[in-house]
Design a protein around this motif. Structure first.
Motif, PDB file in Angstrom:
ATOM      1  N   LYS A 124      -7.535  11.195  -1.922  1.00 13.59           N
ATOM      2  CA  LYS A 124      -6.235  11.801  -1.564  1.00 13.59           C
ATOM      3  C   LYS A 124      -5.933  11.529  -0.100  1.00 13.59           C
ATOM      4  CE  LYS A 124      -4.964  14.126  -5.624  1.00 13.59           C
ATOM      5  NZ  LYS A 124      -5.010  15.079  -6.444  1.00 13.59           N
ATOM      6  N   VAL A 178       1.302   4.234  -2.806  1.00 14.65           N
ATOM      7  CA  VAL A 178       0.932   5.654  -2.514  1.00 14.65           C
ATOM      8  C   VAL A 178       2.183   6.326  -2.767  1.00 14.65           C
ATOM      9  CG1 VAL A 178       0.285   7.200  -0.868  1.00 14.65           C
ATOM     10  CG2 VAL A 178      -0.795   5.242  -0.836  1.00 14.65           C
ATOM     11  N   PHE A 188       9.548  10.318   3.004  1.00 16.47           N
ATOM     12  CA  PHE A 188       8.678   9.092   3.156  1.00 16.47           C
ATOM     13  C   PHE A 188       9.702   7.821   3.033  1.00 16.47           C
ATOM     14  CE2 PHE A 188       4.861  11.625   2.124  1.00 16.47           C
ATOM     15  CZ  PHE A 188       4.574  11.729   3.472  1.00 16.47           C
ATOM     16  N   CYS A 221      -7.427   9.542   1.943  1.00 19.20           N
ATOM     17  CA  CYS A 221      -7.571   8.280   2.334  1.00 19.20           C
ATOM     18  C   CYS A 221      -5.946   7.709   2.001  1.00 19.20           C
ATOM     19  CB  CYS A 221      -8.642   7.287   1.519  1.00 19.20           C
ATOM     20  SG  CYS A 221     -10.181   7.687   2.215  1.00 19.20           S
ATOM     21  N   LEU A 222      -5.456   8.073   0.892  1.00 20.72           N
ATOM     22  CA  LEU A 222      -4.042   7.618   0.578  1.00 20.72           C
ATOM     23  C   LEU A 222      -3.025   8.144   1.484  1.00 20.72           C
ATOM     24  CD1 LEU A 222      -4.414   7.727  -3.287  1.00 20.72           C
ATOM     25  CD2 LEU A 222      -4.601   5.724  -1.700  1.00 20.72           C
ATOM     26  N   TYR A 223      -3.029   9.635   1.791  1.00 22.35           N
ATOM     27  CA  TYR A 223      -2.140  10.446   2.624  1.00 22.35           C
ATOM     28  C   TYR A 223      -2.150  10.065   4.029  1.00 22.35           C
ATOM     29  CZ  TYR A 223       0.770  13.770   0.048  1.00 22.35           C
ATOM     30  OH  TYR A 223       1.714  14.427  -0.610  1.00 22.35           O
ATOM     31  N   LEU A 251       2.745   7.171  -6.457  1.00 23.12           N
ATOM     32  CA  LEU A 251       1.789   8.401  -7.098  1.00 23.12           C
ATOM     33  C   LEU A 251       2.306   9.314  -7.502  1.00 23.12           C
ATOM     34  CD1 LEU A 251      -1.396   7.279  -5.187  1.00 23.12           C
ATOM     35  CD2 LEU A 251      -0.812   6.688  -7.468  1.00 23.12           C
ATOM     36  N   PHE A 304       1.161  12.424  -7.388  1.00 23.98           N
ATOM     37  CA  PHE A 304       0.717  13.736  -6.821  1.00 23.98           C
ATOM     38  C   PHE A 304       1.512  13.733  -5.353  1.00 23.98           C
ATOM     39  CE2 PHE A 304      -2.072  11.907  -3.642  1.00 23.98           C
ATOM     40  CZ  PHE A 304      -2.876  10.987  -4.207  1.00 23.98           C
ATOM     41  N   VAL A 305       1.923  12.648  -4.708  1.00 29.20           N
ATOM     42  CA  VAL A 305       2.577  12.636  -3.422  1.00 29.20           C
ATOM     43  C   VAL A 305       4.035  13.414  -3.558  1.00 29.20           C
ATOM     44  CG1 VAL A 305       3.543  10.949  -1.897  1.00 29.20           C
ATOM     45  CG2 VAL A 305       1.447  10.507  -2.964  1.00 29.20           C
ATOM     46  N   PHE A 359       0.931  -1.163  -0.198  1.00 26.57           N
ATOM     47  CA  PHE A 359       0.171   0.081   0.056  1.00 26.57           C
ATOM     48  C   PHE A 359       0.811   1.345  -0.118  1.00 26.57           C
ATOM     49  CE2 PHE A 359      -2.389   3.320   2.469  1.00 26.57           C
ATOM     50  CZ  PHE A 359      -3.266   3.525   1.594  1.00 26.57           C
TER      51      PHE A 359
END
Lengths: 318, 295
Positions: free
Chosen positions: B28, A102, A114, B30-32, A105, A107-108, A98
């Motif tokens: 977003k 994320v 991280f 929920c992902l962040y 992606l 936009f992260v 997961f």
């Protein structure tokens, strides 16, 4: 002229033998410290020996194996180890997948932050970390209990706790039912980041055209995840799961530090590696300990075979 | 690709002239949020360790638990040094880890080079035997390891903890793969024609090229040695020979476990590595995952 030919001959001799010069230091060590112990353990497992150098080894056939397989403690350790392996492996891969998805992606932001943070637990010493967790899980005043007691004052969490029949403060490392979940938590904490990084590396090998095509076809993100991402990651997944199963079945440091050498209340945290350690180094049954190590080996072989098979069977489709 | 990215970027959430896209914001979040939550979960134990290292035993088990630094760091440090020769233990850990790294790199790079560059009799058989042992769990060797070390008289010596691991089958496999991929055989042949000796080729041509591979194996070996507990526990019997993990663990047996002092020790074990890691995380992560992805 004559000297030259001798020189050439010497040179040719060395050239021909060169590979052996390069690999022989390794193999000398390998034979003594890598290969010999494997056979020595097998030999030992068929003998009775108290570990004292002067006392003789007595051949007793398969008695060590028989003794171990009829020892209830072995079966308890086996059960604990398997439960611990499953409880710690599944979350670390689900979370790892997961988080990798994320972080990957578009936009992260702060991807490197991280990645670095999640990876931190891997480079720390397990013994030091186990001690930190032992305090975090402390009863009645560890941080986790503080958190739970505080949360219980909120109606939402009160309902959840009631439903789960939890009444904080909880004896995380002092009650038989919570010891394995607590140890698993620490293992998940340590390995989730490592798996995330592995899966991220795997994700980066997936060609962007595949995603582009999915987007054009109007696929939802979860469809993309289950139809493209997961199948492409199968080799990495197989490697990572196999590694965590092999590591889990040999787990020693975390339970040994967190609940002590006897495995805590009702020996709930007693693993096979701890059983092996006590049999050999505390009780002095070196033959039985060697037999246990071979049983663990067989177990690991079976389990890594199963995990490979489970993850490979679907590969035929893609 | 560009278009694809711009579609996923944050500004597209609030399109000018349109309603705020709550669904996208929701997705977003929920992902962040889980990612942020896990970041906190990951970092908190380190923070807690540092806080507790500055707290006395009664403060550690007070309610609510301490959240901020106290004044007991000096006391805890004093207790740590009273009970253990802790800096000696740190030195033992460093020494063993460095020696493990150096010896492993030496044996494995020589052997890996031999396997990658030459054709010789028995190569396949030797290599396969070695590969087969990678799958054998480390736990299988612990009993014979202890007996052999006692036979050699290596109990309580650091060399028992770095020499046996030097002939790492995984290491030689990793470096062979790396050399095969990074060193073109034509280069080796050219050097040979120029009159370079076989050992000269290894030293002056191959070693510089495979530095990243060596770094990867070196880091894995160093961290493995730093974390090594079980074999250190059976080999090291005197306080003066303890490595950090064994030293920390020896604190636990006492009647009143002094957690403040343990946390000072744990900080000393953990923080230097973290600092190094933060400065070169990108290279380290690349190195550490190299072996896994190749394997």
């Amino acid at each position: 002229m004559a000297e030259l030919t001798i020189g050439k001959k010497v040179n040719r001799f060395f050239r021909r033998k060169a590979p052996y010069f390069f690999i022989s230091p390794f193999f000398a060590f390998f034979l003594v410290f890598g290969a010999f112990p494997i056979f020595f353990a097998l030999y030992l497992s068929f003998h009775d020996w108290n570990g004292i150098a002067t006392s003789p080894m007595v051949f007793i056939g398969g008695e060590n194996y028989w003794y171990t397989l009829t020892d209830p403690l072995f079966w308890q350790a086996l059960k604990n180890t398997i439960v611990l392996t499953i409880q710690s492996s599944i979350p670390q891969h689900v979370l790892g997948l997961f988080f990798a998805f994320v972080i990957n992606l578009g936009f992260v932001k702060y991807k490197n932050f991280f990645k670095t943070t999640l990876f931190l637990p891997y480079i720390t010493s397990t013994v030091a970390v186990s001690m930190i967790f032992a305090i975090l899980f402390g009863y009645p005043y560890g941080f986790l209990n503080y958190l739970f007691v505080s949360l219980q004052k909120l109606p939402l969490f009160q309902t959840i706790f009631n439903w789960l029949r939890l009444d904080p403060p909880l004896k995380w490392l002092g009650s038989a039912s919570l010891i394995i979940p607590s140890i698993s938590t620490q293992i998940v904490w340590r390995w989730t980041g490592w798996n995330t990084i592995l899966y991220l590396a795997g994700l980066q090998t997936i060609p962007p055209e595949l995603y582009e095509a999915a987007r054009v076809d109007g696929a939802k993100w979860y469809q993309v995840f289950f139809k493209i991402t997961l199948p492409s990651l199968r080799p990495v997944l197989q490697f990572a799961v196999t590694m965590s199963v092999i590591g889990g079945l040999q787990i020693f440091n975390e339970p040994f530090i967190m609940v002590g050498k006897n495995g805590g209340t009702g020996r709930a945290g007693y693993t096979l590696a701890m059983y092996l350690y006590q049999t050999g180094f505390e009780w002095g049954y070196f033959g039985s300990a060697a037999a246990i190590s071979y049983l663990v080996f067989v177990l690991i072989f079976i389990f890594s075979f199963i995990s490979r098979r489970l993850l490979r069977s679907e590969e035929g489709v893609s | 690709m560009n278009k694809h990215q711009s579609q996923l970027r944050l500004p597209s959430v609030i399109r000018p002239g349109k309603q705020i896209n709550y669904k996208k914001i929701g997705i977003k979040l929920c992902l962040y949020l889980p990612l942020l939550f896990w970041t906190v979960v990951t970092l908190y134990p380190f923070w807690y360790m540092m806080v507790l290292s500055t707290r006395s035993l009664s403060e550690i088990f007070a309610f609510p638990p301490p959240m901020w630094f106290g004044r007991a760091l000096a006391d805890n440090y004093r207790i740590l040094l009273e009970r253990l020769p802790f800096w000696r233990n740190v030195w033992n850990s460093v020494y063993i880890a460095v020696m493990a790294t150096v010896t492993t790199l030496f044996f494995c790079s020589l052997g890996g080079y031999g396997f990658a560059v030459y054709e010789f009799k028995g190569k396949k058989v030797l290599f396969n035997i070695m590969l087969a042992t990678i799958m054998i769990p480390a736990l299988l060797g612990i009993i014979p390891f202890f007996i052999m070390m006692r036979f050699f008289g290596w109990i309580n010596t650091p060399r028992a903890l770095y020499l046996p691991g030097a002939a790492s089958a995984y290491g030689i496999y990793l470096l062979r793969q790396y050399i095969t991929g990074a060193v073109p055989l034509a280069l080796v042949d050219a050097a040979r024609i120029d009159g370079c000796s076989e050992f000269g080729i290894y030293c002056r041509i191959v070693l510089p090229i495979i530095k990243p591979g060596l770094a990867a194996l070196g880091i894995i070996t160093f961290l493995g040695s730093w974390d090594n507990f079980m074999s250190a526990l059976v080999i090291l019997r005197d306080k003066i020979t303890y490595t950090i993990p064994v030293a920390l663990r020896s604190f636990q047996g006492q009647a009143q476990t002094d957690y403040g002092a343990i946390m000072v020790g744990a900080s000393i074990a953990v923080l230097p590595l973290i600092t190094v890691f933060l400065f070169m995380s990108r290279q380290l992560i690349a190195g550490l995952t190299y072996g896994a992805i190749k394997g």
